[in-house]
Design a protein around this motif. Sequence first.
Motif, PDB file in Angstrom:
ATOM      1  N   ARG A  29       0.864  -1.176   0.000  1.00 13.78           N
ATOM      2  CA  ARG A  29       0.000   0.000   0.000  1.00 13.78           C
ATOM      3  C   ARG A  29       0.898   1.222   0.000  1.00 13.78           C
ATOM      4  NH1 ARG A  29      -2.725   1.564   5.600  1.00 13.78           N
ATOM      5  NH2 ARG A  29      -3.088   3.311   4.230  1.00 13.78           N
ATOM      6  N   PHE A  30       0.312   2.400  -0.261  1.00 21.84           N
ATOM      7  CA  PHE A  30       1.160   3.588  -0.324  1.00 21.84           C
ATOM      8  C   PHE A  30       1.515   4.089   1.069  1.00 21.84           C
ATOM      9  CE2 PHE A  30       1.975   8.130  -0.423  1.00 21.84           C
ATOM     10  CZ  PHE A  30       3.009   8.170  -1.346  1.00 21.84           C
ATOM     11  N   ASP A  31       2.798   4.099   1.328  1.00 21.27           N
ATOM     12  CA  ASP A  31       3.365   4.717   2.525  1.00 21.27           C
ATOM     13  C   ASP A  31       4.558   5.524   2.042  1.00 21.27           C
ATOM     14  OD1 ASP A  31       5.741   4.374   4.695  1.00 21.27           O
ATOM     15  OD2 ASP A  31       3.792   4.656   5.684  1.00 21.27           O
ATOM     16  N   ALA A  32       4.527   6.839   2.238  1.00 18.08           N
ATOM     17  CA  ALA A  32       5.524   7.720   1.636  1.00 18.08           C
ATOM     18  C   ALA A  32       6.953   7.321   1.999  1.00 18.08           C
ATOM     19  CB  ALA A  32       5.262   9.170   2.041  1.00 18.08           C
ATOM     20  N   ALA A  33       7.201   6.974   3.261  1.00 19.64           N
ATOM     21  CA  ALA A  33       8.552   6.598   3.687  1.00 19.64           C
ATOM     22  C   ALA A  33       9.001   5.324   2.983  1.00 19.64           C
ATOM     23  CB  ALA A  33       8.590   6.418   5.197  1.00 19.64           C
ATOM     24  N   GLN A  34       8.121   4.334   2.935  1.00 26.92           N
ATOM     25  CA  GLN A  34       8.467   3.061   2.298  1.00 26.92           C
ATOM     26  C   GLN A  34       8.682   3.239   0.796  1.00 26.92           C
ATOM     27  OE1 GLN A  34       5.367   0.130   1.834  1.00 26.92           O
ATOM     28  NE2 GLN A  34       6.775  -1.556   2.274  1.00 26.92           N
ATOM     29  N   VAL A  35       7.818   4.024   0.160  1.00 26.19           N
ATOM     30  CA  VAL A  35       7.937   4.233  -1.280  1.00 26.19           C
ATOM     31  C   VAL A  35       9.237   4.964  -1.616  1.00 26.19           C
ATOM     32  CG1 VAL A  35       6.963   5.495  -3.245  1.00 26.19           C
ATOM     33  CG2 VAL A  35       5.481   4.127  -1.781  1.00 26.19           C
ATOM     34  N   LEU A  36       9.601   5.952  -0.803  1.00 27.54           N
ATOM     35  CA  LEU A  36      10.844   6.681  -1.049  1.00 27.54           C
ATOM     36  C   LEU A  36      12.052   5.755  -0.909  1.00 27.54           C
ATOM     37  CD1 LEU A  36      12.183   9.335  -1.726  1.00 27.54           C
ATOM     38  CD2 LEU A  36      12.119   9.946   0.710  1.00 27.54           C
ATOM     39  N   GLN A  37      12.036   4.889   0.095  1.00 28.39           N
ATOM     40  CA  GLN A  37      13.119   3.912   0.254  1.00 28.39           C
ATOM     41  C   GLN A  37      13.182   2.960  -0.940  1.00 28.39           C
ATOM     42  OE1 GLN A  37      12.452   1.953   3.984  1.00 28.39           O
ATOM     43  NE2 GLN A  37      12.907   3.782   5.214  1.00 28.39           N
ATOM     44  N   THR A  38      12.005   2.557  -1.429  1.00 29.98           N
ATOM     45  CA  THR A  38      11.949   1.649  -2.580  1.00 29.98           C
ATOM     46  C   THR A  38      12.492   2.322  -3.833  1.00 29.98           C
ATOM     47  OG1 THR A  38       9.990   0.578  -1.629  1.00 29.98           O
ATOM     48  CG2 THR A  38      10.415   0.194  -3.966  1.00 29.98           C
ATOM     49  N   ILE A  39      12.187   3.593  -4.022  1.00 33.08           N
ATOM     50  CA  ILE A  39      12.708   4.341  -5.170  1.00 33.08           C
ATOM     51  C   ILE A  39      14.229   4.440  -5.093  1.00 33.08           C
ATOM     52  CG2 ILE A  39      12.806   6.640  -6.234  1.00 33.08           C
ATOM     53  CD1 ILE A  39       9.831   6.955  -5.540  1.00 33.08           C
ATOM     54  N   ARG A  40      14.742   4.709  -3.908  1.00 27.91           N
ATOM     55  CA  ARG A  40      16.199   4.793  -3.739  1.00 27.91           C
ATOM     56  C   ARG A  40      16.871   3.455  -4.057  1.00 27.91           C
ATOM     57  NH1 ARG A  40      15.583   7.714   2.114  1.00 27.91           N
ATOM     58  NH2 ARG A  40      15.569   9.905   1.437  1.00 27.91           N
ATOM     59  N   ARG A  41      16.218   2.358  -3.673  1.00 28.41           N
ATOM     60  CA  ARG A  41      16.821   1.042  -3.839  1.00 28.41           C
ATOM     61  C   ARG A  41      16.705   0.511  -5.264  1.00 28.41           C
ATOM     62  NH1 ARG A  41      13.564  -1.559  -1.035  1.00 28.41           N
ATOM     63  NH2 ARG A  41      12.600  -2.918  -2.583  1.00 28.41           N
ATOM     64  N   THR A  42      15.544   0.679  -5.894  1.00 29.16           N
ATOM     65  CA  THR A  42      15.286   0.062  -7.202  1.00 29.16           C
ATOM     66  C   THR A  42      15.508   1.001  -8.380  1.00 29.16           C
ATOM     67  OG1 THR A  42      12.926   0.625  -7.131  1.00 29.16           O
ATOM     68  CG2 THR A  42      13.610  -1.492  -6.147  1.00 29.16           C
ATOM     69  N   ARG A  43      15.538   2.329  -8.131  1.00 24.70           N
ATOM     70  CA  ARG A  43      15.767   3.339  -9.179  1.00 24.70           C
ATOM     71  C   ARG A  43      14.820   3.137 -10.369  1.00 24.70           C
ATOM     72  NH1 ARG A  43      17.589   7.397  -7.073  1.00 24.70           N
ATOM     73  NH2 ARG A  43      18.609   8.156  -8.981  1.00 24.70           N
ATOM     74  N   PRO A  44      13.516   3.234 -10.174  1.00 29.17           N
ATOM     75  CA  PRO A  44      12.564   3.042 -11.269  1.00 29.17           C
ATOM     76  C   PRO A  44      12.605   4.199 -12.257  1.00 29.17           C
ATOM     77  CG  PRO A  44      11.426   3.863  -9.344  1.00 29.17           C
ATOM     78  CD  PRO A  44      12.847   3.587  -8.909  1.00 29.17           C
ATOM     79  N   THR A  45      12.152   3.923 -13.481  1.00 31.58           N
ATOM     80  CA  THR A  45      12.099   4.968 -14.520  1.00 31.58           C
ATOM     81  C   THR A  45      10.683   5.476 -14.749  1.00 31.58           C
ATOM     82  OG1 THR A  45      11.930   3.239 -16.199  1.00 31.58           O
ATOM     83  CG2 THR A  45      14.132   4.095 -15.721  1.00 31.58           C
ATOM     84  N   VAL A  46       9.691   4.684 -14.344  1.00 33.58           N
ATOM     85  CA  VAL A  46       8.288   5.090 -14.507  1.00 33.58           C
ATOM     86  C   VAL A  46       7.606   5.022 -13.145  1.00 33.58           C
ATOM     87  CG1 VAL A  46       6.084   4.579 -15.635  1.00 33.58           C
ATOM     88  CG2 VAL A  46       8.232   4.175 -16.858  1.00 33.58           C
ATOM     89  N   PHE A  47       6.851   6.070 -12.828  1.00 32.35           N
ATOM     90  CA  PHE A  47       6.162   6.102 -11.538  1.00 32.35           C
ATOM     91  C   PHE A  47       4.722   6.585 -11.743  1.00 32.35           C
ATOM     92  CE2 PHE A  47       4.896   8.261  -7.566  1.00 32.35           C
ATOM     93  CZ  PHE A  47       5.039   7.206  -6.683  1.00 32.35           C
ATOM     94  N   PRO A  48       3.747   5.685 -11.642  1.00 35.52           N
ATOM     95  CA  PRO A  48       2.346   6.095 -11.743  1.00 35.52           C
ATOM     96  C   PRO A  48       1.755   6.325 -10.357  1.00 35.52           C
ATOM     97  CG  PRO A  48       2.509   3.729 -11.940  1.00 35.52           C
ATOM     98  CD  PRO A  48       3.894   4.229 -11.618  1.00 35.52           C
TER      99      PRO A  48
END
Length: 297
Positions: free
Chosen positions: A18-37
């Motif tokens: 589910r959306f949790d800003a802290a968790q999502v930010l950590q996930t972005i840092r770790r996985t470096r996605p190119t698309v974010f919906p």
Amino acid sequence: MLLNQAVYLAGKLVLVPRFDAAQVLQTIRRTRPTVFPGAPTMYIALLQRQDLKPDDLSSIAICISGAAPLPLEVQERFESLSGGRLIEGYGLTEASPVTHANNIWETRKIGTIGIPFPDTEARVVDPDTLEELPPGSAGELAVKGPQIMKGYWNRPAETAQALRDGWLLTGDMATMDEDGFFTILDRRKDLIIAGGYNIYPREVEEVLYEHPAVAEAVVAGVVDPYRGETVKAYIVLRKDADASQEELTRWCRERLAAYKVPRLYEFRDALPKTLVGKVLRRKLLEEEAERSREEEE
């Protein structure tokens, strides 16, 4: 929508429960996605993170916003931080679920939902007569295409009301400009009629979002014995920021017609949302109705 795209492109799909800003930010840092919906509230939550570093969002090239109107202020700030393109699109469950989007790298128009998808038709019609309206006129958005539902399961009356000759009446008020770009004004049922004037909540919300102390804003029409309805704003302030009702009223008066300025304000720590971050305006109105019943008793 996202699963099929990832399969088609042989791309990696990163899922969170589910959306949790802290968790999502950590996930972005770790996985470096190119698309974010995401929904607008997701972008707002990420922008408010105190631990957000300049390069945290730099991997994101494309962002797609849906589920609710995207405030211009949020779009500009997110693009500035990420360096990517944040485009707004539109859809609904009955359309499986997308009908419009802005171009990513070509012409786009900020504040619009863009143009119809391939093989999709769209027009703005008179809500009562269903006649097509000319460019620039406000009416109900109707869509037609291969992604439109066949009907509501075992609900023939609702199906007949929503589908007319293959056209789906979305319930959203919109305009189309001369170039074929559509702009959503608001849900037809969310239109506020105060003293005979039509007020679209989105227009008022855009002005409130421009105030530096406002993190989130939702506007709704509440019962008023004199005007029929009056404009009420539900406000969540930024962390360590402060703004009074009087200050926000002055801000709005400088930017809106007098009849559109909120008469009532409610400052809250948070707004009710769905799991994907869409604000539940209906829940706020239910709370208003409950308060009114308690006062009458």
